[in-house]
Design a protein around this motif. Structure first.
Motif, PDB file in Angstrom:
ATOM      1  N   ASP A 164       0.666  -0.952  -0.114  1.00 40.95           N
ATOM      2  CA  ASP A 164       0.116   0.344  -0.214  1.00 40.95           C
ATOM      3  C   ASP A 164       0.871   1.695   0.178  1.00 40.95           C
ATOM      4  OD1 ASP A 164      -2.555   1.130   0.307  1.00 40.95           O
ATOM      5  OD2 ASP A 164      -1.499   2.214   2.379  1.00 40.95           O
ATOM      6  N   ASP A 165       1.422   1.331   0.581  1.00 40.06           N
ATOM      7  CA  ASP A 165       2.826   2.621   0.672  1.00 40.06           C
ATOM      8  C   ASP A 165       3.760   2.987  -0.864  1.00 40.06           C
ATOM      9  OD1 ASP A 165       2.462   2.743   3.402  1.00 40.06           O
ATOM     10  OD2 ASP A 165       4.497   1.444   3.517  1.00 40.06           O
ATOM     11  N   TYR A 166       4.239   1.053  -1.280  1.00 33.65           N
ATOM     12  CA  TYR A 166       4.623   1.104  -2.835  1.00 33.65           C
ATOM     13  C   TYR A 166       3.490   2.089  -3.447  1.00 33.65           C
ATOM     14  CZ  TYR A 166       5.999   0.115  -7.532  1.00 33.65           C
ATOM     15  OH  TYR A 166       6.400   0.169  -8.911  1.00 33.65           O
ATOM     16  N   LEU A 167       2.493   1.431  -3.618  1.00 27.63           N
ATOM     17  CA  LEU A 167       1.375   2.812  -4.948  1.00 27.63           C
ATOM     18  C   LEU A 167       1.177   3.666  -4.481  1.00 27.63           C
ATOM     19  CD1 LEU A 167      -1.341  -0.935  -4.715  1.00 27.63           C
ATOM     20  CD2 LEU A 167       0.718   0.018  -6.317  1.00 27.63           C
ATOM     21  N   THR A 168       0.958   3.377  -2.498  1.00 30.20           N
ATOM     22  CA  THR A 168       0.067   5.489  -2.464  1.00 30.20           C
ATOM     23  C   THR A 168       2.043   5.805  -3.631  1.00 30.20           C
ATOM     24  OG1 THR A 168      -0.929   4.574  -0.737  1.00 30.20           O
ATOM     25  CG2 THR A 168       0.237   6.647  -0.839  1.00 30.20           C
ATOM     26  N   ILE A 169       3.119   5.626  -2.985  1.00 32.30           N
ATOM     27  CA  ILE A 169       3.812   6.170  -3.578  1.00 32.30           C
ATOM     28  C   ILE A 169       4.120   6.938  -4.876  1.00 32.30           C
ATOM     29  CG2 ILE A 169       6.598   6.948  -3.759  1.00 32.30           C
ATOM     30  CD1 ILE A 169       7.023   5.322  -1.000  1.00 32.30           C
ATOM     31  N   LYS A 170       3.823   5.838  -5.850  1.00 30.27           N
ATOM     32  CA  LYS A 170       3.506   5.916  -7.375  1.00 30.27           C
ATOM     33  C   LYS A 170       2.596   6.761  -7.660  1.00 30.27           C
ATOM     34  CE  LYS A 170       3.745   2.952 -10.942  1.00 30.27           C
ATOM     35  NZ  LYS A 170       3.528   0.917 -11.253  1.00 30.27           N
ATOM     36  N   LYS A 171       1.746   6.652  -6.989  1.00 32.88           N
ATOM     37  CA  LYS A 171       0.868   7.551  -7.153  1.00 32.88           C
ATOM     38  C   LYS A 171       0.796   8.482  -6.904  1.00 32.88           C
ATOM     39  CE  LYS A 171      -4.798   7.805  -6.647  1.00 32.88           C
ATOM     40  NZ  LYS A 171      -5.962   7.054  -6.142  1.00 32.88           N
ATOM     41  N   TYR A 225       2.569  10.874  -6.151  1.00 32.87           N
ATOM     42  CA  TYR A 225       4.036  11.489  -6.135  1.00 32.87           C
ATOM     43  C   TYR A 225       5.131  11.299  -7.109  1.00 32.87           C
ATOM     44  CZ  TYR A 225       3.840  12.013  -0.916  1.00 32.87           C
ATOM     45  OH  TYR A 225       3.465  12.107   0.141  1.00 32.87           O
ATOM     46  N   THR A 226       5.778  12.550  -8.138  1.00 36.41           N
ATOM     47  CA  THR A 226       6.405  12.229  -8.888  1.00 36.41           C
ATOM     48  C   THR A 226       7.838  11.786  -8.757  1.00 36.41           C
ATOM     49  OG1 THR A 226       6.565  14.807  -8.983  1.00 36.41           O
ATOM     50  CG2 THR A 226       5.233  13.742 -10.399  1.00 36.41           C
ATOM     51  N   LYS A 227       8.548  12.639  -7.294  1.00 33.80           N
ATOM     52  CA  LYS A 227       9.467  12.291  -7.014  1.00 33.80           C
ATOM     53  C   LYS A 227       9.028  11.868  -5.663  1.00 33.80           C
ATOM     54  CE  LYS A 227      12.051  16.554  -7.818  1.00 33.80           C
ATOM     55  NZ  LYS A 227      12.408  18.784  -7.550  1.00 33.80           N
ATOM     56  N   THR A 228       9.917   9.993  -6.422  1.00 35.51           N
ATOM     57  CA  THR A 228       9.318   8.817  -5.119  1.00 35.51           C
ATOM     58  C   THR A 228      10.334   9.497  -3.744  1.00 35.51           C
ATOM     59  OG1 THR A 228      11.189   7.651  -5.723  1.00 35.51           O
ATOM     60  CG2 THR A 228       9.164   7.035  -6.715  1.00 35.51           C
ATOM     61  N   GLY A 229      11.440   9.556  -4.067  1.00 41.08           N
ATOM     62  CA  GLY A 229      11.421   9.868  -2.583  1.00 41.08           C
ATOM     63  C   GLY A 229      11.126  11.128  -1.759  1.00 41.08           C
ATOM     64  N   TRP A 230      10.552  11.425  -2.105  1.00 38.05           N
ATOM     65  CA  TRP A 230       9.648  11.948  -0.924  1.00 38.05           C
ATOM     66  C   TRP A 230       8.533  12.200  -0.743  1.00 38.05           C
ATOM     67  CZ3 TRP A 230      10.728  16.784   0.719  1.00 38.05           C
ATOM     68  CH2 TRP A 230      11.406  17.739  -0.083  1.00 38.05           C
ATOM     69  N   GLY A 231       7.869  10.589  -1.600  1.00 40.11           N
ATOM     70  CA  GLY A 231       6.790   9.236  -1.009  1.00 40.11           C
ATOM     71  C   GLY A 231       7.344   9.109   0.307  1.00 40.11           C
ATOM     72  N   LEU A 232       8.798   8.111   0.331  1.00 41.73           N
ATOM     73  CA  LEU A 232       9.555   7.534   1.316  1.00 41.73           C
ATOM     74  C   LEU A 232       9.385   8.006   2.258  1.00 41.73           C
ATOM     75  CD1 LEU A 232      11.152   5.268   1.926  1.00 41.73           C
ATOM     76  CD2 LEU A 232      13.265   6.260   0.702  1.00 41.73           C
TER      77      LEU A 232
END
Length: 251
Positions: free
Chosen positions: A136-143, A145-152
């Motif tokens: 779920d974290d991975y899918l949320t980040i992908k959806k 954030y364009t910069k995955t680092g911010w989502g992480l």
């Protein structure tokens, strides 16, 4: 106008500690050193000066110490007894709770200040790599954030704030996420106290905080005693420990 800059971990700690210190100051401000009730002559002068009807003058009451003279208006005279010393202890107890919350906030804030450098290490600290990332974290980040680092970073920060605690062991675990270890021996050195002193002192304060938060500070059939001097000493210990921790982990 843009948003104001984010407050630093140390600035936020100092601000939060002001709340804890204010509770102690309020307890001192409301302490009554007057043994007897207000004299009739004083009631009459105050009643006249405050323009109360003469029939209510007898209902005036006061609280007095070296710093303040508080007048309780008619209908509120019972507050003189309600503010007797034992009844001010909730302010002191909540001061310790607020101070421990300030520790938690500082530690989480400082770890997140250190996170950008830690995640760029090659490799990053092992404890940081061990944090779990759900699908779920991975899918949320992908959806989102364009910069995955911010989502992480958002996922990591949520975990950091959930783990934050004023307990020394938890503080050590939290800072290990960003590669900081063996902090409390260094804190002892900066404070110039014996080995293990900072850990022992903070464990005692946190234990008291837990007693207050979870049992209402119960001790036997009543509540544990607590004094202004005791709380002021504990707040000083907390400020000294965080001052040293700040020095050791400044970005």
């Amino acid at each position: 106008m843009g948003a104001p800059p984010k407050m630093s971990a140390r600035a936020a700690f100092d601000l939060n500690m002001q709340d804890a210190e204010m509770l102690v100051e309020l307890a001192k401000l409301l302490s009554n050193q007057r043994t007897y009730r207000m004299r009739r002559e004083l009631r009459e002068r105050l009643g006249s000066a405050l323009s109360f009807p003469q029939k209510h003058w007898a209902d005036l009451e006061c609280l007095e110490n070296d710093r303040v003279f508080v007048t309780f208006k008619p209908g509120h005279a019972e507050w003189r007894e309600r503010l007797e010393e034992p009844n001010l202890r909730p302010l002191l107890r909540q001061s310790l709770v607020a101070a421990c919350a300030a520790i938690e906030t500082f530690c989480a804030d400082r770890v997140m200040e250190l996170y950008p450098a830690a995640i760029k290490q090659d490799p990053p600290p092992s404890r940081l790599l061990e944090l779990s990332l759900t699908v779920d974290d991975y899918l949320t980040i992908k959806k989102k954030y364009t910069k995955t680092g911010w989502g992480l970073r958002q996922v990591v920060e949520l975990e950091v704030r959930q783990r934050a605690s004023p307990a020394p062991a938890q503080i050590g675990t939290l800072f290990s996420l960003v590669g900081k270890s063996k902090l409390f021996p260094e804190i002892d050195k900066i404070r110039r106290v014996g080995k293990g002193t900072s850990t022992t002192e903070l464990e005692r304060i946190v234990e008291r905080r837990n007693l207050i938060a979870h049992t209402g500070d119960r001790s036997g059939r009543g509540r544990a005693p607590i004094s202004v001097a005791e709380v002021e000493a504990d707040l000083a210990i907390i400020k000294a420990i965080i001052g040293a921790l700040d020095q050791l982990t400044t970005v």
